[in-house]
Design a protein around this motif. Structure first.
Motif, PDB file in Angstrom:
ATOM      1  N   CYS B  35      22.392   0.212 -44.411  1.00  0.00           N
ATOM      2  CA  CYS B  35      22.201   1.667 -44.298  1.00  0.00           C
ATOM      3  C   CYS B  35      21.201   1.954 -43.193  1.00  0.00           C
ATOM      4  O   CYS B  35      20.132   1.340 -43.140  1.00  0.00           O
ATOM      5  CB  CYS B  35      21.672   2.236 -45.609  1.00  0.00           C
ATOM      6  N   CYS B  41      25.578  11.225 -45.075  1.00  0.00           N
ATOM      7  CA  CYS B  41      25.999  11.402 -46.465  1.00  0.00           C
ATOM      8  C   CYS B  41      25.310  12.617 -47.081  1.00  0.00           C
ATOM      9  O   CYS B  41      25.946  13.444 -47.738  1.00  0.00           O
ATOM     10  CB  CYS B  41      25.674  10.140 -47.256  1.00  0.00           C
ATOM     11  N   CYS B  84      30.149   7.640 -43.970  1.00  0.00           N
ATOM     12  CA  CYS B  84      29.125   6.598 -43.786  1.00  0.00           C
ATOM     13  C   CYS B  84      29.479   5.683 -42.623  1.00  0.00           C
ATOM     14  O   CYS B  84      30.503   5.010 -42.660  1.00  0.00           O
ATOM     15  CB  CYS B  84      28.975   5.761 -45.058  1.00  0.00           C
TER      16      CYS B  84
END
Lengths: 344, 161
Positions: B35, B41, B84
């Motif tokens: 991430c 998101c 994402c």
């Protein structure tokens, strides 16, 4: 026929990390070309050395950590770090400067914290800050921009490369003949020495707003920034807040005392203001995540940059401002979480 | 799912839906990157959650943080998955985290309940012991009184009654 089991939603992802990093590199390309035009091929040499060192360091440490090197090197984040570092250092330095910067950025600032996504501090700015503090002499070897009427000795690409590799200038030249103070330096020292800002600005190194040459590079950096905004790689909060953080105090103080404080236009188009606003402060990993958080984060960087430039010990303050605000990010994130839908 | 779905399985009334997609309409591979906290998101989340923080809490099984971040408000719409750039299966991770969270909450409730039960039992046993003691003392008092009465009778001598 049997089917594979996969979790919902099954739709394809729209973006990917390598694509994001590639877009950042595309966005830097026009400014890089302008950089080479105004300041010579040293930029290309530095970029090549920094990129190679960054990739090798990243690969070596991924190997030590037992991670897949192919998958992680492909994400392109090391190249973005190397490119940003190359923009930050002077184009005319010995080869070990970009190597030291890249290795410090990747090994210390990024991989020691756990690699991509885990670093608290912007890797390129950690590399730059370490270089600036450790090697202050080399880090001031800025050459003047290529402009017809600026009086200085221009090195050929070959001489520049020779200096990069061996650290030796051609025998008839001295360092002072080749390098010049940057516009930010001139203004800082001039104002300290009691000169009026408007008088300093009359010098041949200054253009409409900032330094000549620099202005064009910064225009193209802003163009790259708009491309990133348009593509959705970055969002407007951090750039707008950071530019406001620089422009508001500089406008107020310049209006109060036009000779004691540099104009907002000068601040905008000098040093790393625009590079910082669009490319450095917008690093998602080390920056704030929520919208309100990003406004606070960007505004803080802008104010700190202005404060360091005006009252601090360094001509530019973007790197230190970014690192200081990076340290504040967990706190900012904690207190700026948006209200969850349906909760008080 | 307990079995690998195949086209031998019939459509029953329990079947929720069938997705007929070509290979280029569905996700090809499930390799992910870490991430990068880009916030894409959070940007699309209709419940205004912060999936990038939920992800960390879910992987750490930090239930207090999951509660504070509003895991249970997640409607599992899947928007975060699609945007994402690191290709992290967020919806699936949150779905699992919700199951774990529910189990955790249930465990907490059960253990609180059994603690109460234990305390009540202790209290009951203490009260019973108290009662037994009182009874025993009463009995003991009765026996002593009877012995006393018998002794007095003997002292007065001989056969009364």
């Amino acid at each position: 026929m049997e089917f594979e089991v996969a979790p919902a939603p099954h739709s394809r992802p729209l973006e990917s990390v390598p694509l994001v990093m590639r877009r950042v590199l595309y966005a830097l390309a026009p400014a890089a070309i302008a950089y080479v035009w105004f300041f010579g091929t040293g930029f290309i040499v530095n970029l090549a050395i920094a990129s190679l060192a960054a990739l090798l360091t990243e690969g070596a440490i991924l190997k030590l950590r037992g991670r897949s090197t192919r998958h992680s090197l492909r994400d392109g984040s090391a190249l973005v770090t190397a490119a940003l570092l190359t923009f930050a250092i002077p184009p005319f330095v010995p080869w070990w400067i970009p190597v030291f910067g890249s290795v410090a950025a990747i090994a210390i600032a990024k991989q020691l914290y756990g690699g991509l996504g885990k670093n608290f501090f912007n890797p390129a700015m950690v590399g730059y800050a370490l270089l600036l503090i450790s090697f202050p002499v080399e880090m001031t070897q800025w050459v003047p921009p290529r402009m017809g009427d600026i009086d200085y000795v221009r090195l050929t690409s070959m001489q520049n490369l020779t200096y990069s590799v061996t650290g030796e200038l051609p025998p008839e030249l001295t360092m002072d003949a080749v390098t010049r103070a940057t516009p930010l330096d001139l203004v800082k020292e001039g104002v300290r020495g009691g000169q009026a800002f408007r008088a300093i600005r009359g010098g041949s190194l200054f253009g409409d707003f900032g330094g000549r040459g620099w202005e064009w590079i910064n225009n193209l950096i802003a163009l790259g920034g708009f491309y990133l905004l348009y593509m959705g790689v970055i969002r407007w909060h951090i750039p707008v807040a950071m530019l406001a953080g620089v422009l508001i105090p500089s406008t107020v103080l310049h209006l109060v005392d036009p000779d004691g404080f540099a104009s907002p236009g000068f601040h905008l188009f000098s040093g790393a203001t625009l590079l910082g606003a669009f490319f450095i402060a917008t690093d998602p990993v080390s920056g704030a995540a929520s919208e309100r958080g990003r406004l606070i984060f960007g505004g803080g960087i802008g104010l700190l940059t202005y404060a360091i430039r005006t009252w601090g010990g360094y001509p530019d303050g973007v790197a230190f401002a970014v690192l200081l605000m990076n340290a504040a990010v967990p706190l900012i994130d904690r207190y700026t979480r948006p209200r969850i839908y349906g909760r008080d | 799912m307990l079995w690998n779905p195949s086209d031998d399985i019939p459509v029953t009334k329990g079947t929720n839906c069938i997705i007929a997609a070509t290979l280029d309409e569905v996700r090809a591979d499930y390799t992910e990157w870490p991430c990068i906290r880009c916030g894409a998101c959070a940007n699309v989340c209709p419940a205004r959650l912060q999936p990038q923080e939920l992800l960390i809490a879910a992987r750490a099984r930090d239930f207090a943080a999951l509660d504070a971040l509003g895991l249970m408000e997640c409607i599992e719409c899947g928007c975060c998955d699609v945007v994402c750039p690191s290709h992290i299966p967020l919806t699936e991770i949150f779905r699992r985290a919700k199951t774990a969270y529910r189990a955790h909450v249930r465990n907490v409730e059960l253990s609180a309940e059994s603690e109460q039960r234990h305390l009540r039992r202790e209290e009951r046993r203490r009260a019973e012991a108290e009662q037994t003691k009182q009874l025993q003392e009463q009995l003991k008092g009765g026996i002593e009184a009877a012995v006393e009465r018998a002794r007095r009778r003997r002292e007065r001598g001989g056969d009364t009654d």
